[in-house]
Design a protein around this motif. Structure first.
Motif, short mmCIF file in Angstrom:
data_model
loop_
_atom_site.label_atom_id
_atom_site.label_comp_id
_atom_site.label_asym_id
_atom_site.label_seq_id
_atom_site.Cartn_x
_atom_site.Cartn_y
_atom_site.Cartn_z
N ALA B 85 35.32 71.08 75.25
CA ALA B 85 35.95 69.80 74.93
C ALA B 85 37.21 70.03 74.10
O ALA B 85 38.23 69.36 74.31
N ALA B 88 39.91 70.99 76.45
CA ALA B 88 40.35 69.86 77.27
C ALA B 88 41.24 68.93 76.45
O ALA B 88 42.32 68.54 76.89
N SER B 91 44.62 70.46 75.56
CA SER B 91 45.59 70.44 76.66
C SER B 91 46.09 69.02 76.90
O SER B 91 47.26 68.80 77.22
N SER B 110 46.14 75.75 74.44
CA SER B 110 44.87 75.09 74.13
C SER B 110 43.77 76.13 73.98
O SER B 110 42.83 75.93 73.20
N THR B 176 48.38 68.99 89.02
CA THR B 176 47.35 68.08 88.52
C THR B 176 47.50 66.69 89.09
O THR B 176 48.49 66.37 89.75
N GLY B 248 37.90 74.89 79.59
CA GLY B 248 37.84 73.45 79.31
C GLY B 248 39.12 72.76 79.74
O GLY B 248 39.09 71.68 80.35
N GLY B 249 40.26 73.39 79.42
CA GLY B 249 41.54 72.82 79.83
C GLY B 249 41.63 72.72 81.34
O GLY B 249 42.10 71.72 81.89
N PHE B 252 39.53 69.92 82.79
CA PHE B 252 40.13 68.61 82.58
C PHE B 252 41.37 68.43 83.47
O PHE B 252 41.49 67.43 84.19
N THR B 253 42.30 69.40 83.42
CA THR B 253 43.57 69.17 84.12
C THR B 253 43.43 69.30 85.62
O THR B 253 43.89 68.43 86.36
N VAL B 259 38.32 62.78 82.04
CA VAL B 259 37.00 63.04 81.49
C VAL B 259 36.68 62.08 80.36
O VAL B 259 37.55 61.56 79.68
#
Lengths: 302, 358
Positions: B85, B88, B91, B110, B176, B248-249, B252-253, B259
């Motif tokens: 987290a 995420a 980033s 990140s 992304t 994590g980054g 998310f990306t 998220v």
């Protein structure tokens, strides 16, 4: 008495009661860890499974509560035997982390089985535990205390006394303590490790049943019940993995600390800190006593 | 017969220190990479990218990170979800604060942020050991998730508390957002994972890796021969958290795109990644990949078999799936507690003699 002070007492008492509930779950952990060195993550799910079975037996087969409880105890003993037969027997002498992961696998299995057998909707558990506030306290002093919580506290006390007697006065209890002390020495004087393990898992199954009944009566039997295991973990590290009194005292400290924090600190930072506060509290204690309050001193040799 | 190092002589130190000392291994890896880079992007579609390949790659990245900590340094951590987290949200904050910054740099930064957080939460490891530490890392898990949920600054004060990735380009390709082509997202992630797997492989067989392993095998003995626990443990936490943060980054990306912290980075994620590491093999880079592949593919396979072939209701299938996952995990732990990596090693030993074992 001022309202402020009354509120403080109310908070403290409800914290203590919640602490007893945590202690009930933590007890199951301690029993298994003492006897087999297994960090049993499935304890929370065991409580859920026991609760589900109890409700299921009462609803589907229309058993009266006392018969359902006896039947559930039977189910928990069979379960303990199965766990020993199918899982633990093959994992003797593995790394603790492997055993730990296997209990997480076990948690998945029990969770899935419970849902398949009894359905995953929230169930109401009604076995005749009185609900609502204690009237005379409310009328005379204005204190709001749930009857259920008092029942839980009394049951907890009875359980602990019972376990203490069982451990100290009976033959099996002595064997259990011997195993906890030293596996090999216990084996060499003729104690069957496997029988002991079945007994220990049965006992923690029964403890889980009590915890499941208490939590289930409070908030219904549902999946979130298995998450109380996560609440019991800080209790466990606070009290020490190997100490039954530790589980009780730890439970009380965490219960009260959590409630105080939620009310006096939580409002400052946006609330809902119950989830992690217990861990931070336990962590703080650990920094001063790495083995927990009552844990055995960890002696390491090269 | 085919897999045998006979006749391959090493005549220099460089030869002796290769990552893959056997020629057949080098060919196999090269072939595998060639397929992954050249062939897969041609046939990839949205379903394969989003259901199989992207989760496999990002989880492999996370498993690599956790394996450094648990498998190489012996510090059990249950805070993986929380650290992911951190990656995420770092980033998210970076890419919204500096929109023109390259996404690669955003992800690396990140990772660094997560490494810092990891070191902070790794500090108790100097005093606490074993399961006490495992439970202590749960503090990180719950605290971090709570933090990202409560403090509006982290999700730029939007009403839902959800973070959504803005469309970003890397070298002119959209990586992304929902418009991104699956093969671009796949190659981007693959690049990260391959590069960092190589770095990890080299770090763990170097001085730092040996330091970690000494601590893992017996910390007091390691201390006596001059390994500084402070350096070893905290560097393991930093390295591991860096990988987990980048993972994590990436989740998310590239993979999810949007998220909600309690849903995506809960305690279950921590257990999932720990399972990958253990089923794959503790202390093995290859194991991280095998474990991730197994735990990503298995649920999909089970679901397909039960819902599509056997016509089970989706709800029942979900319960059966959980049960079967549990059974499989226990089964693999019993059959081979050292994980797939160990199975692969045994297979290689057998292959050397095959087909004339006597």
């Amino acid at each position: 008495m001022g309202g402020e002070f009354l509120f403080f007492i109310e908070t403290t008492i409800s914290g203590l009661m919640a602490g007893v509930m945590y202690a009930l779950v933590a007890l199951g952990f301690v029993l298994i860890f003492k006897a087999s060195g297994i960090f049993n993550f499935a304890q929370g799910v065991l409580a859920l499974f026991a609760g589900l079975t109890l409700v299921g037996l009462m609803e589907k087969f229309g058993l009266p509560p006392w018969a359902a409880i006896i039947a559930t105890v039977g189910v928990m003993i069979v379960l303990a035997w199965l766990i020993e037969r199918l899982v633990l027997q093959y994992l003797v002498n593995q790394d603790p982390i492997i055993l730990f992961m296997s209990t997480i696998g076990l948690a998945y299995v029990l969770e899935g089985l419970g849902d398949i057998m009894w359905g995953s909707d929230v169930k109401v558990l009604e076995i005749g535990i009185p609900q609502g506030a204690v009237d005379w306290l409310l009328d005379d002093y204005g204190l709001y205390i749930e009857k259920l919580e008092i029942v839980a506290a009394v049951t907890g006390a009875i359980m602990v006394t019972g376990l203490a007697v069982f451990f100290n006065k009976t033959r099996i209890g002595r064997a259990l303590r011997a195993v906890a002390d030293d596996h090999q020495a216990a084996l060499s004087v003729g104690i069957s490790l496997r029988t002991i393990w079945v007994i220990v898992w049965s006992v923690s199954g029964i403890v889980a049943l009590v915890a499941g009944v208490m939590w289930g009566s409070k908030s219904g039997v549902q999946f979130s019940l298995s998450l109380i295991a996560l609440k019991a973990l800080p209790v466990l590290i606070l009290g020490g993995f190997t100490s039954i009194p530790g589980a009780i005292v730890g439970g009380l400290i965490i219960g009260v600390g959590e409630k105080w924090a939620e009310i006096y600190i939580g409002s400052l930072v946006g609330g809902a800190i119950e989830n992690w506060f217990a861990y931070v509290l336990a962590l703080g204690f650990l920094l001063f006593r790495p083995q927990g309050l009552f844990g055995e001193r960890i002696i390491e040799r090269v | 017969m085919l897999y045998r190092e006979a006749g391959q002589f090493r005549t220099s130190y460089e030869d002796d220190q290769q990552v893959f000392p056997i020629r057949q291994d080098r060919w196999a890896v090269a072939l595998f990479l060639a397929v992954a880079v050249l062939a897969v992007p041609l046939v990839i579609n949205d379903y394969w990218a989003n259901a199989v390949l992207l989760p496999f790659l990002v989880y492999a990245m996370a498993a690599l990170g956790l394996n450094i900590l648990v498998g190489y340094c012996g510090q059990i951590s249950l805070g993986t979800g929380g650290f992911m987290a951190v990656g995420a949200f770092a980033s998210f904050k970076l890419t919204t604060a500096f929109p023109e910054m390259n996404l690669i740099i955003v992800l690396l930064l990140s990772g660094c942020v997560t490494a810092g957080v990891g070191v902070l939460f790794g500090l108790p490891s100097l005093r606490i050991k074993g399961f006490y530490l495992a439970v202590a890392t749960l503090a990180a898990q719950f605290f971090l998730v709570w933090l990202f949920n409560k403090v509006g600054w982290f999700y730029n004060y939007n009403a839902t508390g959800q973070i959504t990735v803005p469309p970003r380009e890397v070298f002119g390709f959209l990586v992304t957002g929902p418009e991104a082509k699956p093969h671009v997202a796949y190659l981007f992630t693959l690049g990260f994972v391959v590069a960092f797997a190589l770095i990890a492989k080299n770090v763990v067989r170097g001085r730092i890796g040996r330091m970690w392993m000494a601590i893992r095998d017996m910390d007091i003995a390691a201390e006596l021969i001059g390994v500084r626990p402070l350096h070893a443990k905290l560097s393991a936490f930093a390295f591991s958290s860096f990988y987990i943060g980048v993972a994590g980054g990436l989740i998310f990306t590239v993979y999810l795109g949007a998220v909600e912290v309690t849903e995506a980075f809960g305690i279950n994620l921590s257990f999932l990644v720990l399972f990958m590491v253990i089923i794959g093999g503790l202390g093995s880079i290859l194991g991280s990949f095998l474990g991730a592949a197994f735990l990503v593919l298995m649920p999909i396979l089970l679901k397909n078999v039960m819902v599509d072939w056997m016509g089970m209701a989706a709800v029942t299938a979900k319960h059966v799936e959980i049960t079967l996952m549990g059974v499989l995990i226990i089964f693999f732990l019993i059959v081979e507690p050292h994980g797939f990596a160990r199975l692969w090693q045994i297979l290689k030993e057998k292959l050397r003699l095959w087909p004339f074992p006597y």
